[in-house]
Motif scaffolding. Structure first.
Motif, PDB file in Angstrom:
ATOM      1  N   PRO A   1      -5.629   8.144   6.723  1.00  0.00           N
ATOM      2  CA  PRO A   1      -4.623   7.289   6.489  1.00  0.00           C
ATOM      3  C   PRO A   1      -4.926   6.294   7.681  1.00  0.00           C
ATOM      4  O   PRO A   1      -3.747   7.248   8.794  1.00  0.00           O
ATOM      5  CB  PRO A   1      -3.536   7.910   5.393  1.00  0.00           C
ATOM      6  CG  PRO A   1      -3.227   8.821   6.019  1.00  0.00           C
ATOM      7  CD  PRO A   1      -4.392   9.839   6.555  1.00  0.00           C
TER       8      PRO A   1
ATOM      9  N   ASP B   1       2.727   9.226   1.446  1.00  0.00           N
ATOM     10  CA  ASP B   1       2.258   9.346  -0.348  1.00  0.00           C
ATOM     11  C   ASP B   1       0.818   8.952  -0.071  1.00  0.00           C
ATOM     12  O   ASP B   1      -0.331   9.629  -1.397  1.00  0.00           O
ATOM     13  CB  ASP B   1       2.917   8.448  -1.204  1.00  0.00           C
ATOM     14  CG  ASP B   1       4.667   8.085  -0.720  1.00  0.00           C
ATOM     15  OD1 ASP B   1       4.691   9.894  -1.277  1.00  0.00           O
ATOM     16  OD2 ASP B   1       5.009   7.357  -0.663  1.00  0.00           O
ATOM     17  N   SER B   2       0.494   8.949   0.780  1.00  0.00           N
ATOM     18  CA  SER B   2      -1.312   9.240   0.586  1.00  0.00           C
ATOM     19  C   SER B   2      -1.965  10.363   0.582  1.00  0.00           C
ATOM     20  O   SER B   2      -1.050  11.515   1.634  1.00  0.00           O
ATOM     21  CB  SER B   2      -1.563   8.054   2.096  1.00  0.00           C
ATOM     22  OG  SER B   2      -3.138   8.433   1.860  1.00  0.00           O
ATOM     23  N   TYR B   3      -3.092  10.398   0.242  1.00  0.00           N
ATOM     24  CA  TYR B   3      -4.620  11.490  -0.268  1.00  0.00           C
ATOM     25  C   TYR B   3      -5.736  11.483   0.912  1.00  0.00           C
ATOM     26  O   TYR B   3      -6.530  12.239   0.550  1.00  0.00           O
ATOM     27  CB  TYR B   3      -4.246  11.775  -1.673  1.00  0.00           C
ATOM     28  CG  TYR B   3      -3.525  11.977  -1.933  1.00  0.00           C
ATOM     29  CD1 TYR B   3      -3.027  13.268  -2.635  1.00  0.00           C
ATOM     30  CD2 TYR B   3      -2.382  11.467  -3.188  1.00  0.00           C
ATOM     31  CE1 TYR B   3      -1.925  13.968  -3.425  1.00  0.00           C
ATOM     32  CE2 TYR B   3      -1.253  11.550  -3.997  1.00  0.00           C
ATOM     33  CZ  TYR B   3      -0.754  12.864  -4.150  1.00  0.00           C
ATOM     34  OH  TYR B   3       0.262  13.467  -4.522  1.00  0.00           O
ATOM     35  N   GLU B   4      -5.659   9.989   1.721  1.00  0.00           N
ATOM     36  CA  GLU B   4      -7.016   9.961   2.360  1.00  0.00           C
ATOM     37  C   GLU B   4      -6.749  10.988   3.965  1.00  0.00           C
ATOM     38  O   GLU B   4      -5.491  11.260   3.695  1.00  0.00           O
ATOM     39  CB  GLU B   4      -6.728   8.402   2.848  1.00  0.00           C
ATOM     40  CG  GLU B   4      -6.635   7.829   1.984  1.00  0.00           C
ATOM     41  CD  GLU B   4      -7.467   7.547   0.760  1.00  0.00           C
ATOM     42  OE1 GLU B   4      -9.251   7.670   1.708  1.00  0.00           O
ATOM     43  OE2 GLU B   4      -7.983   6.804   0.431  1.00  0.00           O
TER      44      GLU B   4
ATOM     45  N   THR C   1      -4.571   2.274   4.557  1.00  0.00           N
ATOM     46  CA  THR C   1      -4.093   2.875   3.486  1.00  0.00           C
ATOM     47  C   THR C   1      -3.066   2.018   3.384  1.00  0.00           C
ATOM     48  O   THR C   1      -2.157   1.312   2.523  1.00  0.00           O
ATOM     49  CB  THR C   1      -3.657   4.127   3.382  1.00  0.00           C
ATOM     50  OG1 THR C   1      -2.678   4.465   4.574  1.00  0.00           O
ATOM     51  CG2 THR C   1      -4.582   4.798   3.139  1.00  0.00           C
ATOM     52  N   THR C   2      -2.732   1.285   4.201  1.00  0.00           N
ATOM     53  CA  THR C   2      -0.998   0.658   4.106  1.00  0.00           C
ATOM     54  C   THR C   2      -1.136  -0.726   5.049  1.00  0.00           C
ATOM     55  O   THR C   2      -1.449  -0.494   6.027  1.00  0.00           O
ATOM     56  CB  THR C   2       0.325   1.610   4.610  1.00  0.00           C
ATOM     57  OG1 THR C   2      -0.143   2.304   3.973  1.00  0.00           O
ATOM     58  CG2 THR C   2       1.864   0.504   4.315  1.00  0.00           C
TER      59      THR C   2
ATOM     60  N   GLY D   1       0.678  -1.595   0.269  1.00  0.00           N
ATOM     61  CA  GLY D   1       0.173   0.184  -0.429  1.00  0.00           C
ATOM     62  C   GLY D   1       1.104   1.300  -0.080  1.00  0.00           C
ATOM     63  O   GLY D   1       1.805   1.137  -0.082  1.00  0.00           O
ATOM     64  N   ALA D   2       0.385   1.786   0.197  1.00  0.00           N
ATOM     65  CA  ALA D   2       1.299   3.637  -0.096  1.00  0.00           C
ATOM     66  C   ALA D   2       1.190   4.166   1.671  1.00  0.00           C
ATOM     67  O   ALA D   2       0.917   3.881   2.411  1.00  0.00           O
ATOM     68  CB  ALA D   2      -0.202   4.811  -0.493  1.00  0.00           C
TER      69      ALA D   2
ATOM     70  N   ARG E   1     -10.501  -1.687   4.741  1.00  0.00           N
ATOM     71  CA  ARG E   1     -10.285  -0.481   4.362  1.00  0.00           C
ATOM     72  C   ARG E   1     -10.381   0.257   5.275  1.00  0.00           C
ATOM     73  O   ARG E   1     -10.043   1.040   5.613  1.00  0.00           O
ATOM     74  CB  ARG E   1      -9.816  -0.019   3.180  1.00  0.00           C
ATOM     75  CG  ARG E   1      -9.222  -1.103   1.550  1.00  0.00           C
ATOM     76  CD  ARG E   1      -9.004   0.110   0.805  1.00  0.00           C
ATOM     77  NE  ARG E   1      -8.255   1.480   0.402  1.00  0.00           N
ATOM     78  CZ  ARG E   1      -8.318   2.253   0.347  1.00  0.00           C
ATOM     79  NH1 ARG E   1      -7.012   1.255   0.455  1.00  0.00           N
ATOM     80  NH2 ARG E   1      -8.440   3.357   0.043  1.00  0.00           N
TER      81      ARG E   1
END
Length: 425
Positions: free
Chosen positions: A166, A160-163, A202-203, A155-156, A181
Motif C-alpha cells: 500500500p 488499516d490497509s490489506y493491500e 490506497t490513500t 482512503g484507508a 490506483r
C-alpha cells in the motif's frame, strides 16, 4: 524597594484623585498588552501547527537518530549511512529505559520514480511501520491542532490497509497519476542496482506543507526495504512526552552514544536539517513578535513618563510639602512607582479578560485562511494562554514601575523651596 502596606493604600487612593489621567494611561497599557497577547496567541497557534505537522504528520519525531553524519550524506551514499540491525537493537535498548520517551519507531527514506503506464514522476518517500501510522494520527496533539490534515484524507490508512504494497500519495501527485490506483515504484538498491515493484495507492493525503505536496509518498517500511534491498533504516524517530525537552534529551542521548561507542547522532526536530520549514517560519514570527514587543514597551514607557510628569506638575506643591516634612526624593519616588505598579497590574488583568473574550469571538467565527507555505487552508485561531499573558505582563508592569520611579526621582531632586513654588518645569 520595600513599600509598606500604608504606602500601598496611599498609592491606590492617589490613582483615584485624577481618574481621567489614570484611565487614559491604563487604557494605553491595556491596549498594548491585548495586542501583544493576541499576536502572541497567533504565533503560539502557528508554532503548534508547524510542530505537530513536522513531528507527527510528517513522521519526523521530536528527535531523529541517524548514523553519524548520515543526515547530511545518506542520499549520496545510502549503503554507508544506513543504521544496521545491530545498532538498531542497541538504540532500542537505550530508549526502552527512558521515562521521557513516549514512542519510537524506525523509518526508511527513499527516492525514485512512481510510474503509471507511460507517465512517471519523481518521489521522495518514507517507509513507516503500522504502529507509527496509528500512533501519529491518533495522537492528542494531532487531534487538537491539525484536525484539517486528518479530515483531508481520502482512503484507508496504511495501518488499516490489506493491500500487499500500500502507498499513500499526496493529492497533487495523485492528480499527476490521473488518480490511478495501480502503480510501479522504481528506484536504486543500496548497492546501486535497479529495482522495481508494483504497489497500490490506497490513500490520498496532504503533507500540510506546499513545498512537499508534489513529491511525497508514504508506504510501509518493508516495502521500501524490499525496493532498496536492505534490512537497515535511515533513522529512528523518537517521540517525547514533552516536546520542550527535545534539546536536552538529544544532548543526553549523544552523551550515551559516546559512552557506549555507538556511531549514532541524535538531532532535535527544530534543527534546520530536519525541520527547515518549522525553523524558518518560527524564527520569522519570533523576530516580528520581538519587534512588536519593543514598540509596545516604548509606548508604555512614554505613556507612563508623560502621565507621571503631568501628575508631578499638578501635585508639585503637595510633593514639596511632603519633602518639607521629611519625605526624601527616594521615598516619594517609591510612592509614585507603587501607583504605577497598581495601575499597570489592574490594566493587564483587565487586558487579560479582554483578550480572552476577543480570542473566543475570533475562534468561534471559524475564519479560514491560507498562510504562505501551507498547503490548503487552516482555521485562524488565537490562543492567548494564561502563561503567555503572564510572560508579556511581567515586563510591561516592570517597565511602568521603573519608569515612574526614575522620572519621579529625577524631578523631585530640586530644592524644597523650589518645589513649593506655584510652577515648575
Amino acid at each position: 524597594m520595600k513599600i509598606s502596606v500604608m504606602e500601598w493604600r496611599q498609592a491606590s487612593r492617589n490613582l483615584l484623585r485624577n481618574k481621567r489621567r489614570s484611565l487614559v494611561t491604563g487604557l494605553a497599557i491595556m491596549a498594548g498588552f491585548c495586542g501583544l497577547t493576541l499576536f502572541g496567541g497567533y504565533v503560539a497557534r502557528v508554532e503548534r501547527y508547524c510542530m505537530v505537522n513536522t513531528v507527527y504528520m510528517n513522521h519526523m519525531g521530536h528527535i531523529q537518530v541517524h548514523l553519524k553524519d548520515g543526515i547530511d550524506r545518506y542520499f549520496s551514499k545510502p549503503a554507508r549511512y544506513l543504521i544496521d540491525p545491530e545498532n538498531i537493537q542497541a538504540l532500542v535498548d537505550i530508549l526502552g529505559t527512558r521515562d521521557d520517551v513516549e514512542f519510537f519507531s524506525p523509518y526508511l527514506m527513499a527516492n525514485g520514480l512512481i510510474q503509471f503506464e507511460s507517465d512517471s514522476f519523481a518521489f521522495q518517500g518514507k517507509g513507516i511501520t503500522k504502529e507509527a501510522d496509528r500512533f501519529n494520527r491518533e495522537h492528542k496533539n494531532v487531534q487538537d491542532w491539525n484536525p484539517e490534515l486528518l479530515t483531508n484524507v481520502n482512503g484507508a490508512y496504511l495501518s488499516d490497509s490489506y493491500e500487499q504494497n500500500p502507498v499513500m500519495v499526496t493529492y497533487k501527485l495523485s492528480n499527476f497519476l490521473k488518480n490511478k490506483r495501480n502503480v510501479n515504484l522504481q528506484g536504486l538498491t543500496v548497492e546501486n542496482g535497479f529495482n522495481a515493484l508494483d504497489a497500490t495507492i490506497t490513500t490520498r493525503y496532504s503533507t500540510g506543507f506546499e513545498l512537499t505536496e508534489d513529491t511525497s509518498i508514504i508506504t510501509l517500511l518493508p516495502v521500501f526495504q524490499e525496493l532498496m534491498a536492505t534490512d537497515g533504516v535511515t533513522y529512528m524517530g523518537i517521540y517525547l512526552k514533552n516536546d520542550l525537552k527535545a534539546r536536552s534529551v538529544s544532548g543526553e542521548l549523544n552523551e550515551l552514544f559516546k559512552e557506549n561507542d555507538l556511531p549514532l547522532q541524535a538531532i532535535p526536530f527544530f534543527d534546520e536539517r530536519i525541520g527547515l520549514f518549522y525553523t524558518g517560519s518560527m524564527n520569522f514570527l519570533y523576530a516580528i513578535t520581538s519587534f512588536f514587543f519593543l514598540l509596545v514597551s516604548i509606548v508604555v514607557i512614554l505613556s507612563v513618563a508623560n502621565a507621571i510628569s503631568m501628575n508631578i506638575v499638578e501635585r508639585i506643591k503637595e510633593l514639596g510639602t511632603m519633602r518639607a516634612i521629611g519625605y526624601t526624593p527616594e521615598k516619594l519616588a517609591k510612592l509614585v512607582a507603587a501607583e504605577s505598579f497598581v495601575l499597570a497590574l489592574i490594566s493587564t488583568v483587565v487586558g487579560f479578560f479582554v483578550s480572552q473574550v476577543i480570542a473566543m469571538g475570533v475562534n468561534s467565527a471559524n475564519i479560514r485562511f491560507s498562510p504562505p507555505g501551507i498547503a490548503g487552508e487552516m482555521q485562524f485561531i488565537l490562543t492567548p494562554w494564561p502563561a503567555l499573558c503572564v510572560f508579556f505582563a511581567i515586563p510591561l508592569i516592570l517597565f511602568a514601575t521603573i519608569t515612574a520611579y526614575l522620572v519621579t526621582r529625577k524631578k523631585l531632586k530640586g530644592e524644597v523651596a523650589y518645589l513649593l513654588s506655584e510652577t515648575t518645569t
